[in-house]
Each structure stands twice: as C-alpha cells, then as structure tokens.
Design a protein around this motif. Structure first.
Motif, PDB file in Angstrom:
ATOM      1  N   LEU A 214       0.483  -1.237  -0.410  1.00  0.00           N
ATOM      2  CA  LEU A 214      -0.043   0.075   0.216  1.00  0.00           C
ATOM      3  C   LEU A 214       1.139   1.527   0.427  1.00  0.00           C
ATOM      4  O   LEU A 214       0.660   2.424  -0.631  1.00  0.00           O
ATOM      5  CB  LEU A 214      -0.839  -0.300   1.108  1.00  0.00           C
ATOM      6  CG  LEU A 214      -1.424   1.491   1.446  1.00  0.00           C
ATOM      7  CD1 LEU A 214      -2.535   1.558   0.363  1.00  0.00           C
ATOM      8  CD2 LEU A 214      -2.387   1.467   2.874  1.00  0.00           C
ATOM      9  N   LEU A 215       2.246   1.252   0.692  1.00  0.00           N
ATOM     10  CA  LEU A 215       2.309   1.949   0.983  1.00  0.00           C
ATOM     11  C   LEU A 215       3.680   2.449  -0.195  1.00  0.00           C
ATOM     12  O   LEU A 215       3.444   3.807  -0.693  1.00  0.00           O
ATOM     13  CB  LEU A 215       3.371   2.466   2.100  1.00  0.00           C
ATOM     14  CG  LEU A 215       2.719   2.898   3.621  1.00  0.00           C
ATOM     15  CD1 LEU A 215       4.003   2.191   4.723  1.00  0.00           C
ATOM     16  CD2 LEU A 215       2.363   4.374   3.591  1.00  0.00           C
TER      17      LEU A 215
ATOM     18  N   GLN B 115       1.236   3.955  -2.676  1.00  0.00           N
ATOM     19  CA  GLN B 115       0.977   5.672  -2.334  1.00  0.00           C
ATOM     20  C   GLN B 115       2.166   6.532  -3.012  1.00  0.00           C
ATOM     21  O   GLN B 115       1.842   7.635  -3.639  1.00  0.00           O
ATOM     22  CB  GLN B 115       0.480   5.854  -1.201  1.00  0.00           C
ATOM     23  CG  GLN B 115      -1.096   5.385  -0.777  1.00  0.00           C
ATOM     24  CD  GLN B 115      -0.941   5.527   0.750  1.00  0.00           C
ATOM     25  OE1 GLN B 115       0.234   5.246   1.873  1.00  0.00           O
ATOM     26  NE2 GLN B 115      -2.557   4.993   1.336  1.00  0.00           N
TER      27      GLN B 115
ATOM     28  N   LEU C 123       1.196   6.652  -6.545  1.00  0.00           N
ATOM     29  CA  LEU C 123       0.165   7.169  -7.663  1.00  0.00           C
ATOM     30  C   LEU C 123      -0.413   8.557  -8.052  1.00  0.00           C
ATOM     31  O   LEU C 123      -0.746   8.426  -9.393  1.00  0.00           O
ATOM     32  CB  LEU C 123      -1.301   7.719  -6.219  1.00  0.00           C
ATOM     33  CG  LEU C 123      -1.446   7.171  -5.204  1.00  0.00           C
ATOM     34  CD1 LEU C 123      -1.627   7.744  -3.791  1.00  0.00           C
ATOM     35  CD2 LEU C 123      -2.380   5.871  -6.039  1.00  0.00           C
TER      36      LEU C 123
ATOM     37  N   LEU D 228      -2.619  -3.551  -5.995  1.00  0.00           N
ATOM     38  CA  LEU D 228      -3.786  -2.943  -4.266  1.00  0.00           C
ATOM     39  C   LEU D 228      -4.428  -4.120  -4.843  1.00  0.00           C
ATOM     40  O   LEU D 228      -5.583  -4.145  -3.706  1.00  0.00           O
ATOM     41  CB  LEU D 228      -4.640  -1.852  -5.272  1.00  0.00           C
ATOM     42  CG  LEU D 228      -3.549  -0.653  -4.666  1.00  0.00           C
ATOM     43  CD1 LEU D 228      -4.269   1.014  -4.716  1.00  0.00           C
ATOM     44  CD2 LEU D 228      -3.239  -0.456  -3.354  1.00  0.00           C
TER      45      LEU D 228
ATOM     46  N   TRP E  68      -6.192  -3.092   5.644  1.00  0.00           N
ATOM     47  CA  TRP E  68      -5.727  -2.001   4.607  1.00  0.00           C
ATOM     48  C   TRP E  68      -6.810  -1.610   3.700  1.00  0.00           C
ATOM     49  O   TRP E  68      -6.760  -0.441   2.716  1.00  0.00           O
ATOM     50  CB  TRP E  68      -4.598  -2.026   3.932  1.00  0.00           C
ATOM     51  CG  TRP E  68      -3.235  -2.373   5.187  1.00  0.00           C
ATOM     52  CD1 TRP E  68      -2.310  -3.389   5.038  1.00  0.00           C
ATOM     53  CD2 TRP E  68      -2.659  -1.844   6.566  1.00  0.00           C
ATOM     54  NE1 TRP E  68      -2.088  -3.725   6.554  1.00  0.00           N
ATOM     55  CE2 TRP E  68      -2.164  -3.000   7.084  1.00  0.00           C
ATOM     56  CE3 TRP E  68      -3.549  -1.068   6.568  1.00  0.00           C
ATOM     57  CZ2 TRP E  68      -1.249  -2.144   7.955  1.00  0.00           C
ATOM     58  CZ3 TRP E  68      -2.975  -0.279   8.038  1.00  0.00           C
ATOM     59  CH2 TRP E  68      -1.732  -1.118   8.734  1.00  0.00           C
TER      60      TRP E  68
ATOM     61  N   ALA F 227      -7.755   2.050   2.991  1.00  0.00           N
ATOM     62  CA  ALA F 227      -6.887   3.360   2.067  1.00  0.00           C
ATOM     63  C   ALA F 227      -6.871   2.200   0.913  1.00  0.00           C
ATOM     64  O   ALA F 227      -6.141   3.208   0.062  1.00  0.00           O
ATOM     65  CB  ALA F 227      -5.404   2.361   3.025  1.00  0.00           C
TER      66      ALA F 227
ATOM     67  N   GLU G  31      -8.904   3.595  -1.781  1.00  0.00           N
ATOM     68  CA  GLU G  31      -9.656   4.574  -1.637  1.00  0.00           C
ATOM     69  C   GLU G  31      -7.757   5.042  -2.681  1.00  0.00           C
ATOM     70  O   GLU G  31      -8.811   6.274  -3.798  1.00  0.00           O
ATOM     71  CB  GLU G  31      -8.476   5.830  -0.779  1.00  0.00           C
ATOM     72  CG  GLU G  31      -8.509   7.359  -1.241  1.00  0.00           C
ATOM     73  CD  GLU G  31      -7.747   8.267   0.361  1.00  0.00           C
ATOM     74  OE1 GLU G  31      -8.985   9.635   0.464  1.00  0.00           O
ATOM     75  OE2 GLU G  31      -6.869   8.544   1.330  1.00  0.00           O
ATOM     76  N   ALA G  32      -6.967   4.809  -3.075  1.00  0.00           N
ATOM     77  CA  ALA G  32      -5.665   4.636  -3.769  1.00  0.00           C
ATOM     78  C   ALA G  32      -6.097   3.934  -5.236  1.00  0.00           C
ATOM     79  O   ALA G  32      -5.780   4.317  -6.301  1.00  0.00           O
ATOM     80  CB  ALA G  32      -5.092   3.502  -3.039  1.00  0.00           C
TER      81      ALA G  32
END
Length: 222
Positions: free
Chosen positions: A140-141, A144, A147, A159, A169, A172, A175-176
């Motif tokens: 995830l990080l 992000q 993006l 994702l 997660w 989040a 949203e991403a």
C-alpha cells in the motif's frame, strides 16, 4: 495356604520386574533422560528467544533514538536515522528487520528519496517470510508513493488483494484504487470505488468523508 500363594505371587512379580528391567531398563533410563533434556532444551530455547528479541528491540530502538532532536531548538536528523536503520537491518531478523525497513522507507520518503523508499517498501512486500499484514502495508505504501507517476493499471493490480473483505488496509487501498482509476480516466470506476468507501462503516471517518466528496465529484463527470 493363602500366605504361601502370596509369597509365590510376590516372587513371580519380583522375577518379572527383574527380567523386564534387565531387558528394557536401559531404554527406560534413556527415555527419562530424553524427557528431561527436551524439557530443559525447551526452557533454554524460550529463554534464548526472549533474550534475542530483547536485543533486537534494543538495536532498533537505538537507531530510532536518532529521531529525537538534540534540544528543543533543533530538528530531528531524518537522514541520520534512516542511515542508522539501514546499518542495523543486517543485524536484525524476523519482524524487526521488516520494521526497520518500513521505518527507513518512511524517512527516505520524507527526505525526498522516493525511489529508495519505494525500493524498500517493495523489498518488504516481496519477502515471503514477512508477516502478511506488514507485506500488505508495504504494498500500500509503495503504491501511494507512485499514485502520480506509476503505471495506473499495474498499481491497481497490486492493490487488488488488499480490497478483499477483512483486510486491515482495505479502506486505504480502496481510496488509492479510486485515485488511480480517476487518473486513468475511468471516472465511473472511481465514483463507484469512492461510493463504496463512503458507505464502509469499518473505514476511518476521515476517509469516509473524503470519499463522499470524491464520489459526488466523479459521479458528476463520468
């Protein structure tokens, strides 16, 4: 008469015990020794593991201590802390090494070293022995940080596993995924993802509020 039978019975039992002991006594002793050794070994192993965990935690804490400013008028030296975490990574094992990389990646990102941060996140995400929750967080990080510049389709594919129900997660990641869909020109897909997030009662309130606004925005432009 009964006393005679009792004496004979006791003699037979004594002979049977002696015969058994002569034949199997060595095995009984060996088994007892193994049980004692196994118990002692288990206690020793637990003590060693606890000590090792404490040592690794101390090493990690010492590296993170560099984030504390020297005084109230100075700023933490993020680069020094990141370099320290990188140096101790080889000394750590199990989850401690993964945590060191995650901390270091976050510091590298704050220092503008985005590529280094992404590489560290991807390293954690790609390590088979890493805790699944940490692997997902690293994924995830990493996404992000990409993006705005990464391949939107490829990032959404990464994702996808995080969007399953029950994933820590999921909010989040949703949203991403919505932001990536919008970046790719898929406003309808973005609106759908943001609407889903806005209605997710398990998501943090801040994410739900932001998703509500984004869902309305992209629904109007799809």
């Amino acid at each position: 008469m009964s006393d005679i039978f009792r004496e004979v019975d006791e003699d037979l039992r004594r002979d049977q015990i002696m015969t058994f002991w002569k034949r199997y006594g060595g095995f009984v002793i060996a088994a007892a020794v193994l049980v004692v050794a196994a118990t002692a070994g288990n206690v020793g192993w637990k003590h060693w593991r606890t000590t090792r965990m404490e040592e690794r935690t101390a090493v990690l804490s010492e590296a993170l201590a560099k984030l504390r400013p020297a005084d109230e008028n100075s700023q933490p030296d993020l680069k020094a802390a990141a370099d320290a975490l990188s140096a101790v990574g080889a000394k750590l094992g199990d989850g401690h090494a993964d945590m060191a990389r995650l901390y270091e990646a976050g510091l590298r990102a704050r220092e503008g070293e985005r590529d280094k941060a992404i590489a560290l996140y991807d390293q954690v995400a790609g390590t088979a022995g890493t805790d699944p929750m940490l692997r997902d967080l690293a994924t995830l990080l990493s996404v992000q940080l990409q993006l705005d510049t990464g391949d939107a389709a490829a990032l959404r594919t990464r994702l996808a596993p995080l969007l399953k129900a029950g994933n820590a997660w999921k909010a989040a990641a949703t949203e991403a995924s919505g932001l990536l869909a919008a970046r790719a020109g898929d406003n309808a897909g973005a609106a759908s993802l943001f609407k889903e997030l806005s209605e997710d009662s398990t998501a943090p309130q801040a994410l739900r509020a932001r998703a509500t606004e984004l869902a309305a925005l992209y629904a109007a432009t799809k």
